[in-house]
Design a protein around this motif. Structure first.
Motif, PDB file in Angstrom:
ATOM      1  N   ASP A 170      59.522  21.929  36.576  1.00 45.59           N
ATOM      2  CA  ASP A 170      58.649  22.645  35.331  1.00 45.59           C
ATOM      3  C   ASP A 170      57.855  21.543  35.078  1.00 45.59           C
ATOM      4  O   ASP A 170      58.252  20.863  33.999  1.00 45.59           O
ATOM      5  N   GLY A 171      56.623  21.606  35.503  1.00 44.07           N
ATOM      6  CA  GLY A 171      55.719  20.291  35.123  1.00 44.07           C
ATOM      7  C   GLY A 171      54.459  20.393  35.936  1.00 44.07           C
ATOM      8  O   GLY A 171      53.955  21.597  36.306  1.00 44.07           O
ATOM      9  N   PHE A 172      53.925  19.049  35.884  1.00 36.81           N
ATOM     10  CA  PHE A 172      52.779  19.224  36.803  1.00 36.81           C
ATOM     11  C   PHE A 172      52.862  18.076  37.947  1.00 36.81           C
ATOM     12  O   PHE A 172      53.637  17.192  37.751  1.00 36.81           O
ATOM     13  N   SER A 173      51.849  18.167  38.901  1.00 37.59           N
ATOM     14  CA  SER A 173      51.967  17.243  39.757  1.00 37.59           C
ATOM     15  C   SER A 173      50.414  16.638  39.936  1.00 37.59           C
ATOM     16  O   SER A 173      49.521  17.385  39.721  1.00 37.59           O
ATOM     17  N   LEU A 174      50.400  15.403  40.422  1.00 36.95           N
ATOM     18  CA  LEU A 174      49.201  14.591  40.729  1.00 36.95           C
ATOM     19  C   LEU A 174      49.119  14.011  41.814  1.00 36.95           C
ATOM     20  O   LEU A 174      50.206  13.164  42.486  1.00 36.95           O
ATOM     21  N   ALA A 175      48.287  14.581  42.675  1.00 34.45           N
ATOM     22  CA  ALA A 175      48.140  14.102  44.320  1.00 34.45           C
ATOM     23  C   ALA A 175      47.027  13.016  44.215  1.00 34.45           C
ATOM     24  O   ALA A 175      45.928  13.065  43.714  1.00 34.45           O
ATOM     25  N   LEU A 176      47.332  11.808  44.715  1.00 33.20           N
ATOM     26  CA  LEU A 176      46.384  10.532  45.060  1.00 33.20           C
ATOM     27  C   LEU A 176      46.133  10.256  46.312  1.00 33.20           C
ATOM     28  O   LEU A 176      46.949  10.100  46.968  1.00 33.20           O
ATOM     29  N   ASP A 177      44.792  10.587  46.443  1.00 28.48           N
ATOM     30  CA  ASP A 177      44.472   9.786  47.975  1.00 28.48           C
ATOM     31  C   ASP A 177      43.923   8.543  47.915  1.00 28.48           C
ATOM     32  O   ASP A 177      43.122   8.052  47.029  1.00 28.48           O
TER      33      ASP A 177
END
Lengths: 250, 476
Positions: free
Chosen positions: B391-398
């Motif tokens: 229950d939260g957020f995701s951060l995707a980093l390229d």
């Protein structure tokens, strides 16, 4: 030291140039598979390498290059054990001493088996693989002795000349898809093969030869004389007309 | 002795890569078209003592569908839609059916996949194996939550059909199970009713990370799709600034041309940019900008435009335009060649998200490796054994990979992961290439990994099915 290759296979790694190549590759960080008949000797070399590296960087596979039917599955097994394969060096070679009046078919066949047919058995599946993957480097250890038919070593010269021609043909097949095939022509290298010969000119150590070979392999040159000055010597030797060459004791 | 075995046919050797093209390996590739052929390949591999890695479209960024020198069971040609019931929106598919195949087949009947990825090219088999999510993870969960039934071929040759009701344990382990328990050879999936081929989109700008998170959280119950883009080059008080896009399906009475928009052709992404530049060539124009100064400029311009003339705007986009941004520039991944790219996506509980993401952005900047593309999403937990969601957020980093940054980048990924573990977060294995296994495993604290290993022992005791990703993260 910069690693030129990630995964390498050296056939004929139990002594001489092959052993030096394996040690050099490992010291650069390459995972290397050592193949030769003498499993115990390979284990010693791999033990040295792995102790120095502090990890299992060298793997050993005991195999007689005359057992050509073993090669396809062994090559796949090695690639799997290494986790890939981008350099294959065929360094197995035998040079039986023959006297000027000796005509020993047994010795000649043995030299052809080890120096040529073994190379074909290993490098054919290697070339097929690299062709499909469009990458990889093949190195064959030939000899300046293959540049001319000398009275002192008919079959040895033939085996190396045939190896050079085979490697050239491979290069012309797979080179067009980015695969490098390097024909190495060492002069006199201080290895067990030349231990019985005295006063040889321009001898280099196996270690020095290995360093040169890997530099050339990294650049993917077609033919590498080791050391380079042998190119000039070979040019001179090859330009001597036959009617003179046949009287020379070389 | 293994040497007495026969070799695998040399003609099967191919170079196989992850989508990011930073990870690749040689393998013996087979492309079966039916279950009988899959059985033969499994038997061949077993008889040769060679492991098998499962592969769909190869759209995992990292090494999920790779294993050096293994038999590669590529299921992309087993791609028939075997059944479609337009009255209740349930499709029976083979594993190689792609999101593209599926939506094009059903849209005219007024249906759309419940969950789609940012590119339409992955297969549903691969999507289920990695339990992928989309921009509507908060409202719709993962792909696996819309799978009603799975048919799998166990390495023993046994064909088994499982549903959440008949074998909930296996069902919830196979989905998201990295393709390690059996070969998914068929799935029954439920789609969702749509009345228009268009979405109502709302674009807003946020000047910092806290605002990004707050706006995304506020939007999660009002909008089905919530996705944020972050300018990872911005620093100081502007760190974490970005643009958010929210979207809802247009209702039947809101779109007079609804029927027309449901035609598959109406969804086709334009082949030319501004009607002029062929998009197939676009990546070549982007390549010279794919470096730090170039990407800093692109990110800054994108934010500037989005936060001024594009701020607080509402407009309509087709489903394909909004959903499949990654398909908008064909072959965009090539701009990262020769080194390729990796992506790191971490999931962090709501309360910890701001602190962890701020730290991650700072770590990237300090390492001199700012992410070229950073994407924020809102998530909720799901019932799968190896779930990546919280229950939260995701951060995707390229990140671009080069010969000179590779070692630093892999160290950076480990550094990025540590605060996630501390915060009780998770990682997304579908995209991973570089995460240290111990950090991945540290995110499972309730015996999930032991339960998974026990199921693996039952379904594949010989460990025939492997992958580089599973070897690294799951079953070392």
């Amino acid at each position: 030291m910069t690693r030129r290759f990630a995964h390498a296979l050296v056939i004929g790694a139990s002594s001489g140039i092959g052993e030096a190549l394996a040690r050099h590759l490992a010291s650069e960080g390459t995972r290397v598979a050592l193949v030769a008949r003498r499993g115990e000797r390979l284990a010693e070399i791999a033990g040295d390498i792995n102790r120095a590296a502090g990890e299992e960087r060298a793997l050993t596979f005991a195999h007689d290059v005359c057992h050509r039917d073993e090669v396809p599955v062994l090559l796949q097994e090695i690639a799997r054990a290494l986790g890939g394969l981008d350099l294959v060096i065929y360094s197995s070679g035998v040079g039986h001493p023959v006297s000027f009046t000796e005509y020993s078919t047994d010795k000649d066949v043995d030299m052809i088996e080890v120096n040529l047919l073994g190379a074909m058995a290993w490098l054919n599946p290697t070339a097929e693989r690299f062709w499909r993957l469009q990458q990889g480097t093949i190195v064959g250890i030939g000899s300046v002795a293959g540049d001319r038919g000398r009275s002192g070593a008919p079959a040895y010269n033939t085996s190396k000349a045939a190896l050079h021609t085979y490697l050239e043909a491979l290069r012309n097949r797979v080179g067009r898809r980015g695969v490098k095939v390097v024909t190495v022509k060492p002069g006199f290298v201080d290895t067990p093969m030349v231990a019985d010969f005295k006063n040889l000119p321009m001898v280099v150590s196996a270690d020095r030869a290995a360093a040169i070979i890997l530099r050339k392999a990294g650049r993917g040159v077609s033919t590498a004389y080791v050391p380079a000055r042998w190119r000039l010597v070979s040019l001179v030797v090859r330009s001597i007309p036959s009617f003179i060459f046949k009287y020379l004791k070389v | 002795m293994s040497r007495m075995r026969d070799a695998l046919p040399g003609r099967q050797v191919e170079w196989v890569e992850g989508w990011g093209r930073a990870a690749g390996a040689a393998g013996y590739v087979y492309r079966p078209t039916n279950v009988g052929q899959i059985r033969e390949v499994l038997e061949l591999a077993r008889s040769r003592g060679v492991p098998v890695v499962l592969r769909g479209a190869g759209r995992s960024y990292g090494d999920a569908a790779l294993l050096a020198e293994a038999v590669v069971l590529d299921l992309s040609e087993m791609n028939r839609i075997l059944g479609w019931d337009a009255s209740n929106g349930v499709a029976q598919v083979e594993p190689g059916v792609t999101f593209h195949d599926l939506w094009r087949s059903v849209l005219a009947d007024g249906w759309w996949p419940e969950v789609v990825t940012g590119t339409m090219t992955p297969t549903l088999g691969g999507g289920l194996a990695m339990n992928v999510h989309g921009k509507n993870n908060w409202t719709r969960g993962t792909l696996g939550e819309h799978c009603l039934e799975l048919t799998m071929l166990l390495p023993s040759g046994e064909l088994r059909t499982v549903t959440p009701e008949t074998d909930g344990e296996l069902f919830h382990a196979v989905i998201g199970g990295f393709g390690q328990l059996g070969v998914i050879v068929g799935a029954r999936v439920r789609l969702k009713r749509v009345h228009s081929g268009r979405l109502e989109v709302h674009a807003v700008a946020a000047q910092d990370l806290a605002t990004m998170l707050r706006l995304a959280d506020d939007a999660k119950n009002r909008w089905e799709y919530v996705v944020g883009w972050i300018d990872a080059f911005a620093s100081g008080g502007r760190s974490g600034r970005g643009l958010l896009h929210f979207a809802n399906h247009v209702k039947a009475d809101e779109d007079p041309a609804a029927q027309e928009s449901l035609r598959a052709e109406a969804q086709d992404l334009p082949a030319r940019l501004a009607g002029v530049v062929p998009k197939a060539l676009l990546w070549r124009f982007l390549k010279p900008l794919t470096n730090r100064p170039g990407m800093r400029l692109i990110n800054a311009v994108k934010f500037r435009l989005g936060s001024t003339i594009g701020n607080d705007k509402r407009y309509r986009q087709t489903l394909a335009e909004f959903s499949f941004l990654l398909d908008y520039v064909p072959n965009w991944e090539r701009v990262y060649l020769p080194g390729g790219l990796i992506q790191h996506q971490s999931f962090v509980p709501v309360a910890e998200a701001e602190g962890v993401f701020a730290r991650q952005l700072e770590l990237c900047r300090r390492a001199g490796l700012p992410s070229f593309l950073a994407v924020l999403k809102r998530h909720r937990p799901d019932p799968f054994l190896l779930t990546h969601a919280v229950d939260g957020f995701s951060l995707a980093l390229d990140f671009p990979v080069t010969a000179s940054n590779r070692d630093r980048l892999w160290r950076l990924v480990a550094d990025l992961a540590e605060p996630v573990v501390e915060a009780g977060g998770r990682f997304y294995p579908a995209k991973d290439a570089a995460l240290p296994g111990e950090l991945y495993r540290a995110t499972f604290r309730d015996g999930q990994l032991e339960r998974f290993a026990a199921i693996k022992e039952r379904t594949d005791p010989g460990r025939l099915l492997r992958s580089a990703l599973a070897d690294r993260l799951l079953l070392p």
